[in-house]
Write a protein that holds these residues in place. Structure first.
Motif, mmCIF file in Angstrom:
data_model
loop_
_atom_site.group_PDB
_atom_site.id
_atom_site.type_symbol
_atom_site.label_atom_id
_atom_site.label_comp_id
_atom_site.label_asym_id
_atom_site.label_seq_id
_atom_site.Cartn_x
_atom_site.Cartn_y
_atom_site.Cartn_z
ATOM 1 N N TYR A 136 74.796 20.024 14.162
ATOM 2 C CA TYR A 136 76.128 20.621 14.077
ATOM 3 C C TYR A 136 77.067 20.009 15.122
ATOM 4 C CZ TYR A 136 73.545 24.207 11.475
ATOM 5 O OH TYR A 136 72.741 24.861 10.596
ATOM 6 N N TYR A 137 76.558 19.821 16.329
ATOM 7 C CA TYR A 137 77.378 19.207 17.372
ATOM 8 C C TYR A 137 77.690 17.746 17.023
ATOM 9 C CZ TYR A 137 77.364 22.910 20.882
ATOM 10 O OH TYR A 137 77.597 24.063 21.586
ATOM 11 N N GLY A 138 76.735 17.052 16.424
ATOM 12 C CA GLY A 138 76.961 15.660 16.039
ATOM 13 C C GLY A 138 77.967 15.517 14.918
ATOM 14 N N ILE A 139 77.894 16.399 13.916
ATOM 15 C CA ILE A 139 78.825 16.348 12.787
ATOM 16 C C ILE A 139 80.250 16.620 13.255
ATOM 17 C CG2 ILE A 139 79.492 17.580 10.669
ATOM 18 C CD1 ILE A 139 76.493 17.874 10.079
ATOM 19 N N THR A 140 80.400 17.478 14.254
ATOM 20 C CA THR A 140 81.748 17.828 14.729
ATOM 21 C C THR A 140 82.177 16.964 15.911
ATOM 22 O OG1 THR A 140 80.845 19.550 16.151
ATOM 23 C CG2 THR A 140 81.537 20.207 13.946
ATOM 24 N N CYS A 141 81.685 15.743 15.958
ATOM 25 C CA CYS A 141 82.063 14.773 17.010
ATOM 26 C C CYS A 141 81.835 15.339 18.402
ATOM 27 C CB CYS A 141 83.504 14.308 16.837
ATOM 28 S SG CYS A 141 83.789 13.421 15.311
ATOM 29 N N CYS A 142 80.580 15.592 18.704
ATOM 30 C CA CYS A 142 80.165 16.103 20.016
ATOM 31 C C CYS A 142 80.799 17.453 20.333
ATOM 32 C CB CYS A 142 80.450 15.089 21.121
ATOM 33 S SG CYS A 142 79.497 13.585 20.937
ATOM 34 N N GLY A 143 80.782 18.347 19.367
ATOM 35 C CA GLY A 143 81.304 19.684 19.601
ATOM 36 C C GLY A 143 82.803 19.717 19.718
ATOM 37 N N ILE A 144 83.478 19.255 18.664
ATOM 38 C CA ILE A 144 84.946 19.168 18.604
ATOM 39 C C ILE A 144 85.457 18.411 19.824
ATOM 40 C CG2 ILE A 144 87.098 20.410 18.225
ATOM 41 C CD1 ILE A 144 85.427 22.742 17.142
ATOM 42 N N PHE A 145 84.972 17.192 19.943
ATOM 43 C CA PHE A 145 85.365 16.245 20.993
ATOM 44 C C PHE A 145 85.114 16.788 22.407
ATOM 45 C CE2 PHE A 145 88.031 15.337 17.272
ATOM 46 C CZ PHE A 145 87.540 14.081 16.978
ATOM 47 N N GLY A 146 84.024 17.536 22.566
ATOM 48 C CA GLY A 146 83.623 18.024 23.882
ATOM 49 C C GLY A 146 84.215 19.351 24.289
ATOM 50 N N ILE A 147 85.043 19.947 23.463
ATOM 51 C CA ILE A 147 85.650 21.228 23.829
ATOM 52 C C ILE A 147 84.618 22.346 23.792
ATOM 53 C CG2 ILE A 147 87.370 22.951 23.145
ATOM 54 C CD1 ILE A 147 89.081 20.608 22.151
ATOM 55 N N VAL A 148 83.788 22.390 22.754
ATOM 56 C CA VAL A 148 82.778 23.449 22.639
ATOM 57 C C VAL A 148 81.764 23.371 23.780
ATOM 58 C CG1 VAL A 148 80.963 24.406 21.166
ATOM 59 C CG2 VAL A 148 83.108 23.672 20.155
ATOM 60 N N PRO A 149 81.219 22.186 24.123
ATOM 61 C CA PRO A 149 80.303 22.137 25.261
ATOM 62 C C PRO A 149 80.969 22.510 26.588
ATOM 63 C CG PRO A 149 80.049 20.166 23.950
ATOM 64 C CD PRO A 149 81.218 20.915 23.407
ATOM 65 N N LEU A 150 82.256 22.194 26.741
ATOM 66 C CA LEU A 150 82.970 22.564 27.956
ATOM 67 C C LEU A 150 83.084 24.080 28.078
ATOM 68 C CD1 LEU A 150 84.631 21.831 30.482
ATOM 69 C CD2 LEU A 150 86.644 21.779 28.997
ATOM 70 N N VAL A 151 83.463 24.738 26.985
ATOM 71 C CA VAL A 151 83.549 26.199 27.006
ATOM 72 C C VAL A 151 82.155 26.800 27.183
ATOM 73 C CG1 VAL A 151 84.241 28.240 25.702
ATOM 74 C CG2 VAL A 151 85.660 26.188 25.639
ATOM 75 N N ASP A 152 81.144 26.210 26.541
ATOM 76 C CA ASP A 152 79.760 26.666 26.735
ATOM 77 C C ASP A 152 79.384 26.598 28.208
ATOM 78 O OD1 ASP A 152 79.437 27.057 24.038
ATOM 79 O OD2 ASP A 152 78.142 25.316 23.710
ATOM 80 N N PHE A 153 79.715 25.493 28.870
ATOM 81 C CA PHE A 153 79.391 25.308 30.282
ATOM 82 C C PHE A 153 80.044 26.394 31.138
ATOM 83 C CE2 PHE A 153 80.381 23.492 34.464
ATOM 84 C CZ PHE A 153 79.098 23.216 34.905
ATOM 85 N N ILE A 154 81.328 26.643 30.898
ATOM 86 C CA ILE A 154 82.041 27.657 31.679
ATOM 87 C C ILE A 154 81.424 29.033 31.452
ATOM 88 C CG2 ILE A 154 84.268 28.830 31.940
ATOM 89 C CD1 ILE A 154 85.564 26.074 31.242
ATOM 90 N N VAL A 155 81.133 29.358 30.203
ATOM 91 C CA VAL A 155 80.556 30.663 29.875
ATOM 92 C C VAL A 155 79.167 30.809 30.492
ATOM 93 C CG1 VAL A 155 79.652 32.009 27.934
ATOM 94 C CG2 VAL A 155 81.913 31.002 27.791
ATOM 95 N N ILE A 156 78.351 29.762 30.435
ATOM 96 C CA ILE A 156 76.998 29.824 31.002
ATOM 97 C C ILE A 156 77.056 30.026 32.507
ATOM 98 C CG2 ILE A 156 74.940 28.444 31.496
ATOM 99 C CD1 ILE A 156 75.253 27.247 28.671
#
Length: 137
Positions: free
Chosen positions: A95-115
Motif C-alpha cells: 500500500y505504501y509502495g502503490i501510493t509513492c512511499c505513503g503519499i510522497f512521505g506525508i503518511v510516514p511523517l505523520v505516523d512518526f509524529i503520532v508514534i
C-alpha cells in the motif's frame, strides 16, 4: 602516512606499562549495581519493566517498543516497515509502495509524529494490529 603513525606509536609503546596489582585492587574495591531494588515510580508515562536479565526495557502498549517503531519509521517509513513491526497488515508495504512511499512521505511523517507523541504517553497500543492505512484516524 599510516605506516609513519604506526611506527611513531610503536616507539612510545615501551614507555607505558600496566600495573596489574592496581587493576586487581580496583576490581576488588568495586561494588556491583543491580536494578532489582530501584524505585522507578518517578518516571511518568512509560511502562518500565525489568526482564529476567535485569535489563531495563521500555514498552508502551501491545508489547511493542515505541522507540523501535519510531526508528523504523524514520529510516524505512516510506516502505511501511514500521507498520509491519506494529502488527499491521502484511501487505502494508505494498500500500505504501502503490501510493509513492505513503503519499510522497506525508503518511510516514505523520505516523512518526503520532508514534513519538503517543509513545511518550504510553498509548501506542491502539496502533498495534491496526490495519487501517491511516492508523491515526
Amino acid at each position: 602516512m599510516f605506516a609513519l603513525f604506526g611506527m611513531v606509536g610503536l616507539s612510545f609503546a615501551d614507555k607505558y606499562e600496566l600495573d596489574n596489582t592496581a587493576i586487581d585492587n580496583a576490581f576488588n574495591q568495586a561494588t556491583a549495581l543491580s536494578f532489582d531494588n530501584m524505585d522507578l515510580s518517578a518516571i511518568n508515562g512509560l511502562d518500565l519493566n525489568l526482564d529476567l536479565n535485569s535489563q531495563l526495557t521500555m514498552t508502551a502498549g501491545g508489547g511493542k517498543n515505541w522507540g523501535v517503531a519510531a526508528l523504523l519509521d524514520f529510516f524505512l517509513g516510506g516502505i511501511g516497515i514500521h507498520r509491519m513491526y506494529l502488527g499491521s497488515s502484511n501487505l502494508m508495504w505494498l500500500y505504501y509502495g502503490i501510493t509513492c512511499c505513503g503519499i510522497f512521505g506525508i503518511v510516514p511523517l505523520v505516523d512518526f509524529i503520532v508514534i513519538v507523541v503517543d509513545g511518550i504517553d504510553g498509548n501506542i497500543g491502539k496502533y498495534c494490529g491496526n490495519s487501517s492505512y491511516f492508523m491515526w484516524l
